[in-house]
Design an enzyme around this catalytic site. Sequence first.
Site, PDB file in Angstrom:
ATOM      1  N   TYR A   6     -13.029  -3.926  -1.476  1.00  0.00           N
ATOM      2  CA  TYR A   6     -14.167  -3.392  -2.232  1.00  0.00           C
ATOM      3  C   TYR A   6     -15.321  -4.384  -2.361  1.00  0.00           C
ATOM      4  O   TYR A   6     -16.477  -4.047  -2.116  1.00  0.00           O
ATOM      5  CB  TYR A   6     -13.731  -2.904  -3.631  1.00  0.00           C
ATOM      6  CG  TYR A   6     -14.830  -2.180  -4.377  1.00  0.00           C
ATOM      7  CD1 TYR A   6     -15.191  -0.887  -4.033  1.00  0.00           C
ATOM      8  CD2 TYR A   6     -15.519  -2.803  -5.412  1.00  0.00           C
ATOM      9  CE1 TYR A   6     -16.219  -0.224  -4.702  1.00  0.00           C
ATOM     10  CE2 TYR A   6     -16.548  -2.156  -6.089  1.00  0.00           C
ATOM     11  CZ  TYR A   6     -16.897  -0.868  -5.728  1.00  0.00           C
ATOM     12  OH  TYR A   6     -17.918  -0.223  -6.381  1.00  0.00           O
ATOM     13  N   LYS A  31       0.162  -9.980   8.415  1.00  0.00           N
ATOM     14  CA  LYS A  31       0.359  -8.574   8.750  1.00  0.00           C
ATOM     15  C   LYS A  31      -1.013  -8.057   9.146  1.00  0.00           C
ATOM     16  O   LYS A  31      -1.896  -7.870   8.317  1.00  0.00           O
ATOM     17  CB  LYS A  31       0.910  -7.793   7.560  1.00  0.00           C
ATOM     18  CG  LYS A  31       1.053  -6.288   7.850  1.00  0.00           C
ATOM     19  CD  LYS A  31       1.467  -5.506   6.609  1.00  0.00           C
ATOM     20  CE  LYS A  31       1.508  -4.002   6.899  1.00  0.00           C
ATOM     21  NZ  LYS A  31       1.819  -3.197   5.695  1.00  0.00           N
ATOM     22  N   THR A  53       0.825  -1.209   0.000  1.00  0.00           N
ATOM     23  CA  THR A  53       0.000   0.000   0.000  1.00  0.00           C
ATOM     24  C   THR A  53       0.857   1.257   0.000  1.00  0.00           C
ATOM     25  O   THR A  53       0.602   2.207  -0.744  1.00  0.00           O
ATOM     26  CB  THR A  53      -0.918   0.008   1.237  1.00  0.00           C
ATOM     27  OG1 THR A  53      -1.679  -1.186   1.259  1.00  0.00           O
ATOM     28  CG2 THR A  53      -1.846   1.207   1.218  1.00  0.00           C
ATOM     29  N   THR A  54       1.902   1.261   0.834  1.00  0.00           N
ATOM     30  CA  THR A  54       2.772   2.426   0.956  1.00  0.00           C
ATOM     31  C   THR A  54       3.533   2.695  -0.334  1.00  0.00           C
ATOM     32  O   THR A  54       3.943   3.827  -0.600  1.00  0.00           O
ATOM     33  CB  THR A  54       3.734   2.233   2.138  1.00  0.00           C
ATOM     34  OG1 THR A  54       2.966   1.970   3.318  1.00  0.00           O
ATOM     35  CG2 THR A  54       4.599   3.454   2.379  1.00  0.00           C
ATOM     36  N   TYR A 113      -2.462 -10.217   4.633  1.00  0.00           N
ATOM     37  CA  TYR A 113      -2.466  -8.791   5.006  1.00  0.00           C
ATOM     38  C   TYR A 113      -3.908  -8.375   5.261  1.00  0.00           C
ATOM     39  O   TYR A 113      -4.721  -8.321   4.343  1.00  0.00           O
ATOM     40  CB  TYR A 113      -1.828  -7.974   3.881  1.00  0.00           C
ATOM     41  CG  TYR A 113      -1.760  -6.480   4.101  1.00  0.00           C
ATOM     42  CD1 TYR A 113      -1.893  -5.895   5.360  1.00  0.00           C
ATOM     43  CD2 TYR A 113      -1.519  -5.637   3.019  1.00  0.00           C
ATOM     44  CE1 TYR A 113      -1.810  -4.530   5.529  1.00  0.00           C
ATOM     45  CE2 TYR A 113      -1.437  -4.262   3.180  1.00  0.00           C
ATOM     46  CZ  TYR A 113      -1.583  -3.709   4.435  1.00  0.00           C
ATOM     47  OH  TYR A 113      -1.495  -2.352   4.588  1.00  0.00           O
ATOM     48  N   ILE A 115       5.734  -4.890   9.884  1.00  0.00           N
ATOM     49  CA  ILE A 115       6.007  -4.337   8.558  1.00  0.00           C
ATOM     50  C   ILE A 115       5.626  -2.873   8.667  1.00  0.00           C
ATOM     51  O   ILE A 115       4.458  -2.523   8.750  1.00  0.00           O
ATOM     52  CB  ILE A 115       5.235  -5.071   7.453  1.00  0.00           C
ATOM     53  CG1 ILE A 115       5.720  -6.520   7.355  1.00  0.00           C
ATOM     54  CG2 ILE A 115       5.425  -4.347   6.111  1.00  0.00           C
ATOM     55  CD1 ILE A 115       4.993  -7.353   6.313  1.00  0.00           C
ATOM     56  N   ARG A 170      -8.853  -0.110   4.887  1.00  0.00           N
ATOM     57  CA  ARG A 170      -8.734   0.095   3.446  1.00  0.00           C
ATOM     58  C   ARG A 170      -9.621  -0.859   2.643  1.00  0.00           C
ATOM     59  O   ARG A 170     -10.085  -0.508   1.563  1.00  0.00           O
ATOM     60  CB  ARG A 170      -7.271  -0.072   3.001  1.00  0.00           C
ATOM     61  CG  ARG A 170      -6.370   1.060   3.456  1.00  0.00           C
ATOM     62  CD  ARG A 170      -4.976   0.924   2.851  1.00  0.00           C
ATOM     63  NE  ARG A 170      -4.092   2.002   3.298  1.00  0.00           N
ATOM     64  CZ  ARG A 170      -3.976   3.180   2.715  1.00  0.00           C
ATOM     65  NH1 ARG A 170      -4.719   3.458   1.651  1.00  0.00           N
ATOM     66  NH2 ARG A 170      -3.140   4.088   3.174  1.00  0.00           N
TER      67      ARG A 170
END
Length: 294
Positions: free
Chosen positions: A109, A164, A46-47, A135, A206, A140
Amino acid sequence: MTNFIGTGVALITPFKSDLSIDFDALERLVEFNIANGTDYLVVSGTTGESVTVTPEEKKELITFVSKVNNKRLPLVLGIGGNNTAQVINEIETTDFATVDGILSVSPYYSKPTQEGIYRHFKAVSEVSPKPIILYNVPGRTSSNMSPETTLRLANDFDNIVAVKEAGNNVHQYLELLRTKPKKFLVLSGDDDLAIGVTLAGGSGVISVIGQALPKEFSEMIRCGIAGKAKEAYDIHFKLMPITGMIFSENNPSGIKAVLEGLNISKSHVRLPLVEATDQLKEKIKTELKTLGKS
């Protein structure tokens, strides 16, 4: 999976003013982390603005980071999404010669049921040639992967080795730590909770802020793994203000502002993200001075 114990960092994707990838800045960032104690690198999470990086750019990123890294640290590659067939296709067509693991986000989504999440990762597990880090980031994805589902996957598939967890939910962390298989790793995806999770039995983090302050952050996590709570929290308290700042507007705009303040990269991001405001940048500059970083 000792490759994923300690401090992993979710690398940004640096951009030039024309929003093309700044590979010189990326090399500086990788070398900075290798030199200052980071345990492993995560590319295209994502980052790393993975949703606005093209498939061709993603291949360029992993090839470049692999070359710079030169097998000095383990590498994790982000491959995930809400189209299971597409995720499988990407795994089947990716060269994993220099990659040690996959970070795969829970489907976003579509908001699948827990059974849908389970079957998605079952399909991913069956084609993956590398260990998988699940993850979970409900802020999000709009869908929480429950501890029961995470542990069902951990017990059913040997190549699902870690999660994560980034729900910022202390109870959920503790439930995972209480009931997980012995070898399964619980990694913090929340920088502000990382030391508490590690001291409670987690295997590290992380991190986002860790890539800008790798020496301090990785030492904090090492203290946590060693059970040195006072030493770990001494570092945590020093890093609290800047950790809060980088998430106050959005990620990765905040961490990119920090890295700009450290002269590693610029703060450019791709739409629909926007750069950190001038007010936030000034706060970050002031805090970096307090930390003796500028």
